[in-house]
Design a protein around this motif. Structure first.
Motif, mmCIF file in Angstrom:
data_model
loop_
_atom_site.group_PDB
_atom_site.id
_atom_site.type_symbol
_atom_site.label_atom_id
_atom_site.label_comp_id
_atom_site.label_asym_id
_atom_site.label_seq_id
_atom_site.Cartn_x
_atom_site.Cartn_y
_atom_site.Cartn_z
ATOM 1 N N ARG A 42 0.846 -1.126 -0.134
ATOM 2 C CA ARG A 42 0.100 0.086 -0.072
ATOM 3 C C ARG A 42 0.861 1.348 0.119
ATOM 4 N NH1 ARG A 42 -5.491 -0.793 3.611
ATOM 5 N NH2 ARG A 42 -6.080 -2.632 2.506
ATOM 6 N N LYS A 43 2.075 1.187 0.779
ATOM 7 C CA LYS A 43 2.767 2.456 0.863
ATOM 8 C C LYS A 43 3.325 2.569 -0.436
ATOM 9 C CE LYS A 43 3.798 2.327 5.729
ATOM 10 N NZ LYS A 43 5.042 2.226 6.894
ATOM 11 N N GLN A 50 0.953 8.854 -6.415
ATOM 12 C CA GLN A 50 1.137 10.249 -6.407
ATOM 13 C C GLN A 50 1.992 10.605 -7.561
ATOM 14 O OE1 GLN A 50 -0.143 12.427 -4.509
ATOM 15 N NE2 GLN A 50 1.129 14.172 -5.425
ATOM 16 N N GLU A 51 3.100 9.748 -7.869
ATOM 17 C CA GLU A 51 3.988 10.074 -9.162
ATOM 18 C C GLU A 51 2.983 10.447 -10.526
ATOM 19 O OE1 GLU A 51 6.887 7.195 -9.272
ATOM 20 O OE2 GLU A 51 7.880 7.968 -7.236
ATOM 21 N N VAL A 52 2.130 9.426 -10.491
ATOM 22 C CA VAL A 52 1.325 9.291 -11.755
ATOM 23 C C VAL A 52 0.555 10.339 -11.801
ATOM 24 C CG1 VAL A 52 -0.424 7.904 -12.956
ATOM 25 C CG2 VAL A 52 1.505 6.600 -12.026
#
Length: 220
Positions: A42-43, A50-52
């Motif tokens: 999950r982490k 977030q990057e995507v």
């Protein structure tokens, strides 16, 4: 302890062949193994999301069309449905578009079973080759109905045969939001796009030839 065990095994392996043998030693691997590291998926997933999300916004801000994820789901496996739902939610969360579950049936699918799918479909595409296969009671209000079927039937008014599709056109047109007639829609478009694609291929080949010539000139 781990070092001593490794040394003992190595020492045994390096002994001459006549004295090399294994002796049973009562030891427990748990006593010498390092503590296991639990990796959190999950982490890692949140980090990638977030990057995507940032890359998607940069892509759209540069004037590009928003990315779109299409899903083709075959069968009724509950695990697959759950997995697709997760993908759809993730796509929306990261700023991507994602509309469709595709269900495929064929001419031998019982009509009542077929209706269970078509009655909820936003888009119905029929190419089964069965006149009046799709009727108005099988379509939801406002659906788009694309008729690809080509069937020759006897015209009750004239002795000549006529072309019809798979859809009861007159009945379905009262309920659908979009509908294509047969003849007069998919057929002409298929021919027209074939001609256009032929030109596109020719242009691509021409471009490749020109690029090849440029490279040869540059090499000389």
């Amino acid at each position: 302890a781990a070092t001593s065990l490794t040394s003992a095994l190595a020492s045994g392996l390096l002994q001459p062949a006549h004295s090399c043998f294994l002796r049973p030693h009562p030891f427990h691997l748990a006593a010498v193994r390092d503590e296991v590291v639990v990796t959190s998926g999950r982490k890692l997933a949140q980090q990638f999301k977030q990057e995507v999300r940032q890359e998607v916004e940069e892509w759209v801000a540069s004037g590009n069309k928003r990315p779109h994820l299409s899903v083709i789901l075959v069968g009724e496996n509950p695990a697959s449905h759950s997995y697709v739902l997760d993908k759809t939610r993730a796509a929306a969360d990261m700023g991507m578009n994602s509309d469709a579950t595709v269900t495929i049936s064929h001419r031998y699918t019982p009509k009542e079973q077929l209706k269970k799918h078509t009655i909820f479909a936003d888009i119905v595409i029929s190419a089964a080759g069965i006149p009046n296969l799709i009727t108005s009671d099988m379509i939801k209000e406002g659906a788009a109905v694309i008729d690809v079927g080509i069937n020759r039937v006897h015209d009750p008014i004239t002795p000549k045969p006529k072309l019809v599709g798979d859809v009861d056109f007159e009945g379905v047109r009262e309920k659908a939001g979009y509908i294509t007639p047969v003849p007069g829609c998919v057929g002409p478009m298929t021919v027209a796009m074939l001609m256009k694609n032929t030109i596109i291929v020719l242009r691509l080949e021409e471009r490749e030839v020109l690029e090849s010539k440029k490279l040869r000139v540059a090499a000389n």
